[in-house]
Scaffold this motif. Structure first.
Motif, short mmCIF file in Angstrom:
data_model
loop_
_atom_site.label_atom_id
_atom_site.label_comp_id
_atom_site.label_asym_id
_atom_site.label_seq_id
_atom_site.Cartn_x
_atom_site.Cartn_y
_atom_site.Cartn_z
N TYR A 72 28.74 29.28 43.60
CA TYR A 72 28.88 29.75 42.21
C TYR A 72 29.28 31.23 42.20
CZ TYR A 72 26.10 25.52 41.71
OH TYR A 72 25.63 24.24 41.80
N ARG A 73 30.30 31.54 42.99
CA ARG A 73 30.69 32.94 43.16
C ARG A 73 31.08 33.58 41.85
NH1 ARG A 73 33.98 31.94 46.72
NH2 ARG A 73 32.61 32.19 48.51
N ASP A 74 31.71 32.81 40.94
CA ASP A 74 32.13 33.38 39.66
C ASP A 74 30.93 33.85 38.84
OD1 ASP A 74 31.32 30.72 39.47
OD2 ASP A 74 32.54 30.33 37.69
N LEU A 75 29.82 33.11 38.90
CA LEU A 75 28.63 33.52 38.16
C LEU A 75 27.99 34.75 38.78
CD1 LEU A 75 27.02 30.03 37.45
CD2 LEU A 75 28.41 31.43 35.93
N VAL A 76 28.06 34.86 40.10
CA VAL A 76 27.53 36.05 40.76
C VAL A 76 28.32 37.28 40.33
CG1 VAL A 76 27.17 37.17 42.99
CG2 VAL A 76 26.71 34.73 42.74
N VAL A 77 29.63 37.15 40.25
CA VAL A 77 30.48 38.27 39.83
C VAL A 77 30.17 38.67 38.39
CG1 VAL A 77 32.86 38.99 39.37
CG2 VAL A 77 32.31 37.71 41.45
N VAL A 78 29.94 37.68 37.54
CA VAL A 78 29.57 37.97 36.15
C VAL A 78 28.28 38.79 36.11
CG1 VAL A 78 28.76 36.94 33.99
CG2 VAL A 78 30.76 36.00 35.14
N ASP A 79 27.29 38.41 36.90
CA ASP A 79 26.03 39.15 36.95
C ASP A 79 26.24 40.57 37.48
OD1 ASP A 79 24.61 37.08 35.91
OD2 ASP A 79 23.78 36.39 37.81
N LEU A 80 27.10 40.72 38.50
CA LEU A 80 27.35 42.04 39.06
C LEU A 80 27.98 42.98 38.05
CD1 LEU A 80 28.66 41.12 42.63
CD2 LEU A 80 26.63 42.48 42.11
N VAL A 125 25.72 49.09 50.59
CA VAL A 125 26.80 48.34 49.92
C VAL A 125 26.56 48.26 48.42
CG1 VAL A 125 27.94 46.10 49.73
CG2 VAL A 125 27.35 47.02 51.99
N LEU A 126 25.37 47.80 48.03
CA LEU A 126 25.08 47.66 46.60
C LEU A 126 25.05 49.01 45.91
CD1 LEU A 126 22.23 44.97 46.72
CD2 LEU A 126 24.62 44.63 46.05
N GLY A 127 24.64 50.06 46.63
CA GLY A 127 24.55 51.38 46.03
C GLY A 127 25.90 51.96 45.64
N TYR A 128 26.96 51.45 46.24
CA TYR A 128 28.31 51.86 45.84
C TYR A 128 28.96 50.86 44.89
CZ TYR A 128 28.29 55.63 49.27
OH TYR A 128 27.99 56.78 49.97
N VAL A 129 28.77 49.57 45.17
CA VAL A 129 29.46 48.53 44.40
C VAL A 129 28.93 48.45 42.97
CG1 VAL A 129 29.84 46.04 44.19
CG2 VAL A 129 30.08 47.17 46.42
N ILE A 130 27.61 48.39 42.80
CA ILE A 130 27.04 48.17 41.46
C ILE A 130 27.30 49.35 40.52
CG2 ILE A 130 24.86 47.90 40.20
CD1 ILE A 130 23.96 46.01 42.38
N PRO A 131 27.04 50.59 40.91
CA PRO A 131 27.37 51.70 39.99
C PRO A 131 28.85 51.76 39.64
CG PRO A 131 25.90 52.45 41.71
CD PRO A 131 26.34 51.07 42.11
N TRP A 132 29.71 51.42 40.60
CA TRP A 132 31.15 51.42 40.31
C TRP A 132 31.47 50.39 39.23
CZ3 TRP A 132 35.44 54.17 41.80
CH2 TRP A 132 36.67 53.62 41.47
N LEU A 133 30.94 49.17 39.39
CA LEU A 133 31.23 48.12 38.41
C LEU A 133 30.62 48.44 37.05
CD1 LEU A 133 30.66 44.94 40.62
CD2 LEU A 133 32.84 45.88 39.85
N VAL A 134 29.42 49.00 37.05
CA VAL A 134 28.70 49.23 35.80
C VAL A 134 29.20 50.48 35.07
CG1 VAL A 134 26.46 49.82 34.81
CG2 VAL A 134 26.64 48.00 36.50
N LEU A 135 29.42 51.55 35.80
CA LEU A 135 29.70 52.83 35.17
C LEU A 135 31.19 53.16 35.10
CD1 LEU A 135 26.87 54.96 36.82
CD2 LEU A 135 26.87 53.88 34.57
N LEU A 136 31.96 52.78 36.11
CA LEU A 136 33.35 53.20 36.18
C LEU A 136 34.35 52.13 35.78
CD1 LEU A 136 33.22 55.26 39.50
CD2 LEU A 136 32.94 56.05 37.14
N ALA A 137 33.94 50.86 35.82
CA ALA A 137 34.87 49.78 35.50
C ALA A 137 34.53 49.13 34.16
CB ALA A 137 34.85 48.73 36.60
N ARG A 138 33.81 49.83 33.29
CA ARG A 138 33.36 49.22 32.04
C ARG A 138 34.37 49.38 30.91
NH1 ARG A 138 30.96 54.27 32.21
NH2 ARG A 138 31.01 55.46 30.27
N GLY A 139 35.39 50.24 31.09
CA GLY A 139 36.33 50.49 30.01
C GLY A 139 35.81 51.54 29.05
N PRO A 140 36.29 51.51 27.82
CA PRO A 140 35.91 52.56 26.86
C PRO A 140 34.51 52.39 26.25
CG PRO A 140 37.39 50.99 25.82
CD PRO A 140 37.31 50.60 27.26
#
Length: 359
Positions: A72-80, A125-140
């Motif tokens: 269920y990789r797509d659901l994992v990505v949604v959670d990330l 790994v998570l310390g770089y990936v999660i902040p990037w997805l949450v803070l920098l890839a969120r859009g406006p």
């Protein structure tokens, strides 16, 4: 707890890890800290039994997580990418290192070392990936409305690494400088993240509307993290002399009582918020994985009191920690029973169509 959109499940199908909360490793955190606290309290038989249970929980959750990632990789990505959920992945790091600390306390140093290595890689790994997805890839869109208590788990993960490295350093015959560096750096970065996250949470509570549902169990992590800072710092203070440890030992020792005082102040605040949420605002109290966010902080506060009492000779902390272990053990038992009963009810629900359907 998961932010993934539910997919349609065939009626009668057996449950799968598709929508398993990424924060379920909090079960390992909760059982593991009760294991450690029981050992500190002198309940050695209980500690031995709980260590086996903790290891079993960890193995099952790792298998379920691998199943979820593979199927269920797509659901994992949604959670990330979901800021309300993504920081719960750090429970894997914390659970791994709590188990490592418990194993080290029982003399299983090889297994503890392997788990610590896994924890270090995962938090990096998570310390770089999660902040990037949450803070920098969120859009406006502003992320502030999504800030919640689970954001403290990043700092919890780092402090769990510090504890594991410091405990192993006590027993190591080689690589002590590396372990000292891991422990001190993880503790220092964790304290910085603690302060930064506390500011974000306060901004969320002050600047935006707050409903009773928003003050959920993960806010207890703030109290547990304060206690975790104390436990990690105490182990660093007791580490063997190395240039890095010598440089920070005085600073760390001076902060231990401060953070323990913050945790002691926050404990009745958390209890009062729970009474307000469920007693006055009538939010139903039912089992969810989020309840494990109460078990771990309670166990950690009890452990921090006993640890601080041994490190800084604070009799009040020792007495409070020893007595609160009874409360932490009771809350752990109730939460565990609620989890098991919830699982039994779920299995009854998914089996009922097969029982009712004629052959």
């Amino acid at each position: 707890m998961t932010g993934a959109q539910p997919t349609r499940r065939r009626e009668g199908a057996w449950p799968t890890p598709a929508h398993m909360s990424p924060g379920y490793f909090a079960v390992v955190m909760g059982t593991g800290i009760i294991t450690i606290g029981a050992g500190q309290r002198g309940w050695h038989t209980l500690a031995d039994l709980l260590l086996i249970l903790t290891a079993g929980e960890y193995a099952v959750l790792v298998l379920l997580s691998l199943w979820r990632v593979g199927g269920y990789r797509d659901l994992v990505v949604v959670d990330l990418k979901n800021p309300r959920v993504s920081f719960q992945f750090f429970t894997f790091v914390a659970g791994t290192n709590v188990l490592a600390a418990a194993l080290a306390a029982h003399g299983h140093l090889t297994a503890a070392t392997v788990l610590l290595c896994v924890g270090v890689v995962a938090v990096t790994v998570l310390g770089y990936v999660i902040p990037w997805l949450v803070l920098l890839a969120r859009g406006p869109r502003s992320v502030l409305p999504d800030v919640n208590g689970t954001w403290f788990l990043w700092a919890v993960a780092l402090h769990s690494v510090a504890i594991g490295a410091a405990i192993l350093e006590h027993h190591a015959t080689a690589g002590t400088d590396v372990l000292a560096a891991v422990a001190v750096i993880s503790w220092s970065v964790g304290v910085g993240l603690y302060v930064a996250t506390a500011v974000l949470v306060m901004m969320r509570l002050v600047l935006l509307p707050v409903e009773p549902e928003d003050i959920d169990p993960p806010f207890w992590i703030l109290m547990g993290l304060s206690a975790l800072v104390v436990v990690a710092g105490s182990h660093i203070v007791e580490m063997a002399d190395t240039p890095l440890v010598d440089d920070v030992r005085g600073l760390v020792a001076g902060l231990l009582v401060l953070f323990w005082g913050v945790a002691a102040w926050l404990l009745p605040v958390m209890v009062a918020l729970g009474v307000w949420r469920h007693g006055f605002r009538r939010v139903p109290l039912r089992y969810t994985p989020a309840l494990w966010s109460i078990v771990f902080p309670l166990g950690m506060f009890a452990a921090s009191g006993m640890t601080l009492g041994g490190t800084d000779r604070v009799p009040l902390a020792t007495w409070l920690g020893r007595e609160l272990m009874w409360v932490a053990l009771g809350v752990w038992a109730l939460t565990y029973l609620a989890m098991v009963w919830s699982g039994v009810r779920r299995l009854r629900e998914v089996r009922s169509p097969f029982i009712r359907s004629p052959r």
